[in-house]
Motif scaffolding. Sequence first.
Motif, short mmCIF file in Angstrom:
data_model
loop_
_atom_site.label_atom_id
_atom_site.label_comp_id
_atom_site.label_asym_id
_atom_site.label_seq_id
_atom_site.Cartn_x
_atom_site.Cartn_y
_atom_site.Cartn_z
N ARG A 3 13.44 17.72 -4.31
CA ARG A 3 12.06 17.23 -4.95
C ARG A 3 12.46 15.54 -5.43
NH1 ARG A 3 10.33 20.99 -9.99
NH2 ARG A 3 10.25 22.17 -8.08
N LYS A 4 13.39 15.19 -5.87
CA LYS A 4 13.19 13.67 -6.17
C LYS A 4 13.08 12.65 -5.03
CE LYS A 4 16.44 14.23 -10.52
NZ LYS A 4 17.48 13.92 -10.96
N LYS A 5 14.01 13.21 -3.75
CA LYS A 5 13.78 12.63 -2.67
C LYS A 5 12.29 12.47 -2.20
CE LYS A 5 15.57 10.23 0.75
NZ LYS A 5 16.26 8.93 0.85
N LEU A 6 11.74 13.66 -2.26
CA LEU A 6 10.45 13.71 -1.84
C LEU A 6 9.45 12.95 -2.84
CD1 LEU A 6 8.41 15.49 -0.07
CD2 LEU A 6 8.14 16.95 -1.90
N ALA A 7 9.59 12.80 -4.13
CA ALA A 7 8.88 12.11 -5.00
C ALA A 7 9.15 10.68 -4.79
CB ALA A 7 9.39 12.42 -6.40
N SER A 8 10.31 10.16 -4.32
CA SER A 8 10.51 8.85 -4.12
C SER A 8 9.75 8.62 -2.79
CB SER A 8 12.11 8.70 -3.98
OG SER A 8 12.52 7.42 -3.54
N GLN A 9 10.04 9.35 -1.76
CA GLN A 9 9.34 8.94 -0.47
C GLN A 9 7.76 8.74 -0.77
OE1 GLN A 9 11.16 7.92 2.01
NE2 GLN A 9 10.93 9.34 3.32
N PHE A 10 7.22 9.73 -1.57
CA PHE A 10 5.84 9.81 -1.71
C PHE A 10 5.48 8.33 -2.39
CE2 PHE A 10 2.37 10.58 -4.88
CZ PHE A 10 1.49 10.61 -3.75
N ALA A 11 6.17 7.93 -3.48
CA ALA A 11 6.02 6.88 -4.25
C ALA A 11 5.84 5.52 -3.72
CB ALA A 11 6.97 6.79 -5.39
N TRP A 12 7.11 5.49 -2.75
CA TRP A 12 7.09 4.40 -1.70
C TRP A 12 6.07 4.25 -0.60
CZ3 TRP A 12 9.46 -0.29 -1.71
CH2 TRP A 12 10.81 -0.28 -2.31
N VAL A 13 5.66 5.32 0.09
CA VAL A 13 4.59 5.45 1.00
C VAL A 13 3.17 5.19 0.03
CG1 VAL A 13 3.74 6.67 2.71
CG2 VAL A 13 5.87 6.85 2.66
N SER A 14 3.22 5.95 -0.76
CA SER A 14 1.62 5.71 -1.50
C SER A 14 1.49 4.41 -1.97
CB SER A 14 1.35 6.64 -2.37
OG SER A 14 2.42 6.77 -3.36
N GLY A 16 2.83 1.35 -1.08
CA GLY A 16 2.69 0.70 -0.01
C GLY A 16 1.38 0.62 0.78
N ARG A 17 0.93 1.85 0.75
CA ARG A 17 -0.38 2.02 1.79
C ARG A 17 -1.40 1.74 0.76
NH1 ARG A 17 0.11 7.40 5.62
NH2 ARG A 17 1.71 7.02 7.02
N LEU A 18 -1.46 2.03 -0.26
CA LEU A 18 -2.52 1.87 -1.20
C LEU A 18 -2.70 0.50 -1.24
CD1 LEU A 18 -4.68 2.66 -3.17
CD2 LEU A 18 -3.06 2.60 -5.08
N ILE A 19 -1.47 -0.59 -1.57
CA ILE A 19 -1.94 -1.86 -1.70
C ILE A 19 -2.24 -2.52 -0.49
CG2 ILE A 19 -0.69 -4.04 -2.13
CD1 ILE A 19 1.42 -2.28 -4.03
N GLY A 20 -1.50 -2.14 0.63
CA GLY A 20 -2.01 -2.54 1.95
C GLY A 20 -3.32 -2.18 2.19
N ALA A 21 -3.74 -1.06 1.76
CA ALA A 21 -5.20 -0.87 1.99
C ALA A 21 -6.27 -1.47 1.29
CB ALA A 21 -5.48 0.98 2.01
N LEU A 22 -5.83 -1.80 0.20
CA LEU A 22 -6.59 -2.46 -0.80
C LEU A 22 -6.84 -3.91 -0.18
CD1 LEU A 22 -5.32 -1.35 -4.21
CD2 LEU A 22 -7.62 -0.90 -3.20
N LEU A 253 -9.18 4.82 -0.73
CA LEU A 253 -9.34 6.04 -1.50
C LEU A 253 -8.60 7.14 -0.78
CD1 LEU A 253 -13.07 5.73 -2.64
CD2 LEU A 253 -10.83 4.99 -3.73
N ARG A 254 -8.17 7.34 0.51
CA ARG A 254 -7.60 8.24 1.06
C ARG A 254 -6.16 8.05 1.31
NH1 ARG A 254 -10.19 10.36 6.66
NH2 ARG A 254 -8.72 12.03 5.89
N ILE A 255 -5.51 6.87 0.66
CA ILE A 255 -4.35 6.68 0.69
C ILE A 255 -3.36 7.67 -0.04
CG2 ILE A 255 -2.55 4.82 -0.02
CD1 ILE A 255 -4.26 4.06 2.30
#
Length: 414
Positions: A3-14, A16-22, A253-255
Amino acid sequence: MGRKKLASQFAWVSAGRLIGALIQAVTMLLLARDLGPYEFGLFSAVFGTIIVFQSALDLGIATMVVKERAADPQSPVIHSALRVADHSSFALAAVIAFPLAALGTFLDPFFMLLLPLSVWAAAERHSETWLSVPLADGDARINTQNLLIRRTAAALLYLGAVFAGIHAAVAFSAAMALTALISLIVIRKVVSSRLTPPLSALGLREIVRISWPFWMNSLGTQARNLDTLLVSAFAGPTQAGFYAATSRATGPLRIFSTSMAAVLLPASAGKERKHLRKLFKLVWAMGAFCGLLYGTLMLLVPAVVHLFLGDAYRGAVLPLQIVLAGLVFAALSSLFNSILQGAGLQYFVAKTSVITTGACLILVSIGSLFLGAIGAAFALSFSFVLQSAILASRVSKFARRPPARHRLSAPTGM
């Protein structure tokens, strides 16, 4: 994946993608203002079509590499698939460059200004395929850093070129191409150190046999980007410009949902039913979050459009609100797709994607013919509702009675 690894992955991916998409969304909004609705409509029709070509020649390899690497890091499929991706990148550049040159010569010189996009499309798709390796390994930082640096550099180059008096279309296309090429060189060097040469190699036919359900799903999903081309054909470039401003503005908004989907695929690969049930809970939580976010933003649309695009884009207000309502169902579809693919139901996901995208493009054509950008927006949102309903019914069936396990070569989940 814990669960912690999954949360870490999601945090990094989301993140990065959010800032990049913005960053890209702001760049696109500036481009829309610089070009105006008519030329931005033409640009968006080309840009959307290029994205479809990217998926058509991707062969589903990027998604397949994530699943294969997560399940077996030493799989010979991985190295062979990356080699196929190397060759397909050259074909992609040619497939995009020749039509643009022909359109620029015989129809409108504006299309010649977009020629650098052929280099961008090939280099970006190539690097994203190689980035599938660290993502499957649980290292999302490389993906995030690459995305942010590339998008920031492209935005700065665009602003500098426009300030220097270069036409906005050339400035944007060249900036995207240059940053994508540099990114590809760096990524290949970084990822190559992680790969172990296999004892045996697979041919193109074998790679396509394994990857084609991922390919069909990717192509079916990305074919929706032909919508702006259809709006332009049936309602004219100006209405296409209103509709394109809507689709480009809603990209960031889909990030959150697409980032979670990217993490859920390796997390669900080869897992038991009990583990997958926990992942299903994340889907509904994300759906609730997106519903609250998009509902709030619908109220702010008139002010946002006036602030960032000006009165020339007043016709984009209602289409944007309609699409925001449909994005809740688009988020659910992305998450259901990844879990079902990881669970071995990639054939069902591919079939659903093709059917709903076909319905979307037909309805967009009809809607734009009678109601312009508003009709196209209604059609797009309805296609998201339809896709999420079909996938949700399969998820429900899977939860009650898990399907039998099959090899990748067998048509699973049909």
